[in-house]
Each structure stands twice: as structure tokens, then as C-alpha cells.
Design a protein around this motif. Sequence first.
Motif, PDB file in Angstrom:
ATOM      1  N   GLY A  43       1.350   1.557  -3.651  1.00  0.00           N
ATOM      2  CA  GLY A  43      -0.118   2.461  -3.916  1.00  0.00           C
ATOM      3  C   GLY A  43      -1.232   1.416  -4.118  1.00  0.00           C
ATOM      4  O   GLY A  43      -2.382   1.976  -4.707  1.00  0.00           O
ATOM      5  N   LYS A  44      -1.002   0.189  -3.850  1.00  0.00           N
ATOM      6  CA  LYS A  44      -2.096  -0.787  -4.186  1.00  0.00           C
ATOM      7  C   LYS A  44      -3.360  -0.580  -3.021  1.00  0.00           C
ATOM      8  O   LYS A  44      -2.879  -0.559  -1.828  1.00  0.00           O
ATOM      9  CB  LYS A  44      -1.456  -2.319  -4.189  1.00  0.00           C
ATOM     10  CG  LYS A  44      -0.933  -2.579  -5.463  1.00  0.00           C
ATOM     11  CD  LYS A  44      -1.721  -2.557  -6.668  1.00  0.00           C
ATOM     12  CE  LYS A  44      -0.958  -2.685  -7.935  1.00  0.00           C
ATOM     13  NZ  LYS A  44      -1.597  -2.457  -9.143  1.00  0.00           N
ATOM     14  N   LYS A  45      -4.209  -0.621  -3.508  1.00  0.00           N
ATOM     15  CA  LYS A  45      -5.795  -0.686  -2.640  1.00  0.00           C
ATOM     16  C   LYS A  45      -5.802  -1.942  -1.899  1.00  0.00           C
ATOM     17  O   LYS A  45      -5.571  -3.113  -2.432  1.00  0.00           O
ATOM     18  CB  LYS A  45      -6.883  -0.649  -3.554  1.00  0.00           C
ATOM     19  CG  LYS A  45      -8.329  -0.447  -2.624  1.00  0.00           C
ATOM     20  CD  LYS A  45      -9.296  -0.133  -3.588  1.00  0.00           C
ATOM     21  CE  LYS A  45     -10.757  -0.166  -2.668  1.00  0.00           C
ATOM     22  NZ  LYS A  45     -11.867   0.123  -3.652  1.00  0.00           N
ATOM     23  N   ILE A  46      -6.176  -1.803  -0.758  1.00  0.00           N
ATOM     24  CA  ILE A  46      -6.439  -3.064   0.224  1.00  0.00           C
ATOM     25  C   ILE A  46      -7.780  -3.486   0.200  1.00  0.00           C
ATOM     26  O   ILE A  46      -8.769  -2.776   0.185  1.00  0.00           O
ATOM     27  CB  ILE A  46      -5.718  -2.716   1.647  1.00  0.00           C
ATOM     28  CG1 ILE A  46      -4.504  -2.385   1.870  1.00  0.00           C
ATOM     29  CG2 ILE A  46      -6.016  -4.047   2.506  1.00  0.00           C
ATOM     30  CD1 ILE A  46      -3.808  -1.702   3.216  1.00  0.00           C
ATOM     31  N   GLN A  47      -7.978  -5.013  -0.253  1.00  0.00           N
ATOM     32  CA  GLN A  47      -9.147  -5.361  -0.237  1.00  0.00           C
ATOM     33  C   GLN A  47      -9.815  -5.371   0.893  1.00  0.00           C
ATOM     34  O   GLN A  47      -9.336  -5.108   1.935  1.00  0.00           O
ATOM     35  CB  GLN A  47      -9.104  -6.871  -0.836  1.00  0.00           C
ATOM     36  CG  GLN A  47      -8.234  -6.770  -2.329  1.00  0.00           C
ATOM     37  CD  GLN A  47      -9.167  -6.265  -3.337  1.00  0.00           C
ATOM     38  OE1 GLN A  47     -10.478  -6.327  -3.329  1.00  0.00           O
ATOM     39  NE2 GLN A  47      -8.484  -5.560  -4.292  1.00  0.00           N
ATOM     40  N   ILE A  70      -8.629  -5.585   4.932  1.00  0.00           N
ATOM     41  CA  ILE A  70      -8.716  -4.665   6.009  1.00  0.00           C
ATOM     42  C   ILE A  70      -9.076  -5.171   7.136  1.00  0.00           C
ATOM     43  O   ILE A  70      -8.495  -4.986   8.300  1.00  0.00           O
ATOM     44  CB  ILE A  70      -9.883  -3.594   5.539  1.00  0.00           C
ATOM     45  CG1 ILE A  70      -9.081  -2.750   4.399  1.00  0.00           C
ATOM     46  CG2 ILE A  70      -9.984  -2.747   6.731  1.00  0.00           C
ATOM     47  CD1 ILE A  70     -10.185  -1.734   3.646  1.00  0.00           C
ATOM     48  N   SER A  77      -6.954 -11.587  -1.799  1.00  0.00           N
ATOM     49  CA  SER A  77      -6.204 -10.820  -1.262  1.00  0.00           C
ATOM     50  C   SER A  77      -4.653 -11.283  -2.109  1.00  0.00           C
ATOM     51  O   SER A  77      -4.069 -10.594  -2.452  1.00  0.00           O
ATOM     52  CB  SER A  77      -5.751 -11.022   0.208  1.00  0.00           C
ATOM     53  OG  SER A  77      -6.612 -10.411   0.842  1.00  0.00           O
ATOM     54  N   ARG A  79       0.866  -1.072   0.010  1.00  0.00           N
ATOM     55  CA  ARG A  79       0.084  -0.001   0.096  1.00  0.00           C
ATOM     56  C   ARG A  79       0.767   1.190   0.117  1.00  0.00           C
ATOM     57  O   ARG A  79       0.649   2.193  -0.829  1.00  0.00           O
ATOM     58  CB  ARG A  79      -0.968  -0.014   1.356  1.00  0.00           C
ATOM     59  CG  ARG A  79      -1.495   1.213   1.383  1.00  0.00           C
ATOM     60  CD  ARG A  79      -2.658   1.662   0.189  1.00  0.00           C
ATOM     61  NE  ARG A  79      -3.370   2.771   0.684  1.00  0.00           N
ATOM     62  CZ  ARG A  79      -4.041   3.236  -0.311  1.00  0.00           C
ATOM     63  NH1 ARG A  79      -4.005   2.791  -1.850  1.00  0.00           N
ATOM     64  NH2 ARG A  79      -4.772   4.510  -0.284  1.00  0.00           N
TER      65      ARG A  79
END
Length: 315
Positions: A121-125, A129, A297, A117
Motif C-alpha cells: 500500500g505504499k504511495k508511488i512518488q 510514476i 524512490s 504498491r
Amino acid sequence: MAKMQRNTVLVVLSFFAIYFIWGSTYLWNKIAVTELPAFMLAGIRFVIAGSLIFIISKILGFSLKITKQQFKNTILAGFLFLTFGNGVVVWALKFVDSGFAALEVSAQPLVVLLMMRVFQGKKIQPMSIVGVILGITGIFLLVGQKEIIAQDGAILGMVLIFVCMLSWSYGSLFVGNADLPKNFFVNTGYQMLTSGISLLIISTLFGEQWISPIDWSIPVITSMLLLIIFGSIVTFTAFNYLLRIVSPEKVATSSYVNPIIAMILGWYFLNEDITAQSAIASVVLLTGVYFINTKKSLTIFSRFSGKRIPKDPVG
């Protein structure tokens, strides 16, 4: 890469290796480090293991020739995973129980996810979370025990293990895009040999007093042989074999089993205490790791690592 032919017996044996043998390495390291200097111990282990891998590779007809860039990358990967990531954890075992160390290390997927992240910059699923929240809660419960913190050097040991997780996690991102030897066995050999040499150099610079093998006790000799043959060569080979045969999330289930094996062995052989809070922390933390390692993930991990999810630092 084409899937290898599936051998049921080999798959079962490989899962046994990554579940139980890797979980046992914490005990073996703890036994050995009670008598041997930490960096000397890790250095000898990896130099011998790397040398044996090269010998086996030649017997199997694998080419040991690699490019200069691949050699540089194996040195860096070896440093992140083995020199620092493993060597310092072995040092930390002087201050904390083997089961405690294994449980703290099990949070490594959480650290990898947060690094992806921050750096990518990868979105966390959403499922991840939940895993992060549970993981942080589990770590807080684990390290917040007064009876553990009160032990001499315990806080230092906790911090050292956490820093090693940072090193191992960054290495996980590095190997995903690095130019490394195609043959994983040869790649491992270079990483282990170069890391072993660097660990022995560090041992010398730190002024560690080397102990001749003829003065080692039987338990230490046994632990060292087990670490070299099973902890370094057999289990890593089994790990890479499984990644080619079964889905990554099935291989990642070792993250749930290793700490349990380490805690049970530490309790049985070393009389290490398993507190009620540690048990609760283990359930919360490993549940968090489960959510992080769900299939959704893992698709994030596979984009960077080519479906190769590096294992924990002590194994």
C-alpha cells in the motif's frame, strides 16, 4: 551497520564487476544453454558456487551455523531468486536473444515498485510514476516487434522472463523483513547451495538428459567457469561490498549498464540483431528505470530492504 573503510581501487573494481561482469552473464548463459539442459546448467553452477563459498567462509573464519528459521528463509529466498528467478530465465534463453532478455529484465525495479504498491500500500512518488509510464512504454515497444514475435518460442520466452521478474520482485520484498544469516557471504552460500540442489532435482523430474563435463565443448566449459567464479562469487561479493561503501542509488546504476553490455556482447559474439525499435525501447525503458531509481524512490526501497536492492535474475 557501520561503514567499512573505503578502498578506492576496490570500489573501482567492484563497479567494474557489477557493470560489466554481470552484464556478461547473459552471454555466458546463452552459450552454455545452447548445449546443456537449462536446469542442469543452473543447478551445477549454483551447487559448485555455493560449495566454494562455504569453503572460502571456513578459511576466512566465518561461522556457518544458522537457526532453523534462517535456514528455511534462505531456502525460500534462494527459490525466489535463483531456483525460479534465475533457472527459468536460463531456460527462456533458448527462445530469445541474450540482449533482449537483459533489456526485459531491466524493468525489474518497475515490477518491484508496483508490487510494493499492491502488497504494502505504499504511495508511488511522482518521479516514480513517470518512470512507470516510461517503463511500460519501453516494454511495449520491446515486445511488440513483429520480427521478434515471429521467432519460434519467442512469446514463451518473453512470458517466462516476466514471470521470473515477478518471482525476483516478490523475493526483494521478502528478504527485507526475513530472518536471514547476518553474514551476507554465508547467506549467499546457503541460498546458492539449496537452490542448486533443487534445480538438479527439477532437472531430473523434467527428464533432462544430463551431459557429462567430458563431453562439453570448450566454449561451454569456459562459460560455466566464468559463471561460477565471476558471475556467482566475485560479482555478488562486489555488489554487497558496494552497498556498504557507497549510496544505493549509485549501485543501482548497474541496471542501466547491464542491458547495454549484454546487447553489445550478444551482437558481437552471437550475431544477435539489434533492431532500431529495440534501441528506442532500450532508451525509453532505461530512462524509466532511472526515474524509478532516483534518490526519492530509493528511500521507499530502503525501508523494506535495509538498503539491499537485489540484483537481476540472471546475474
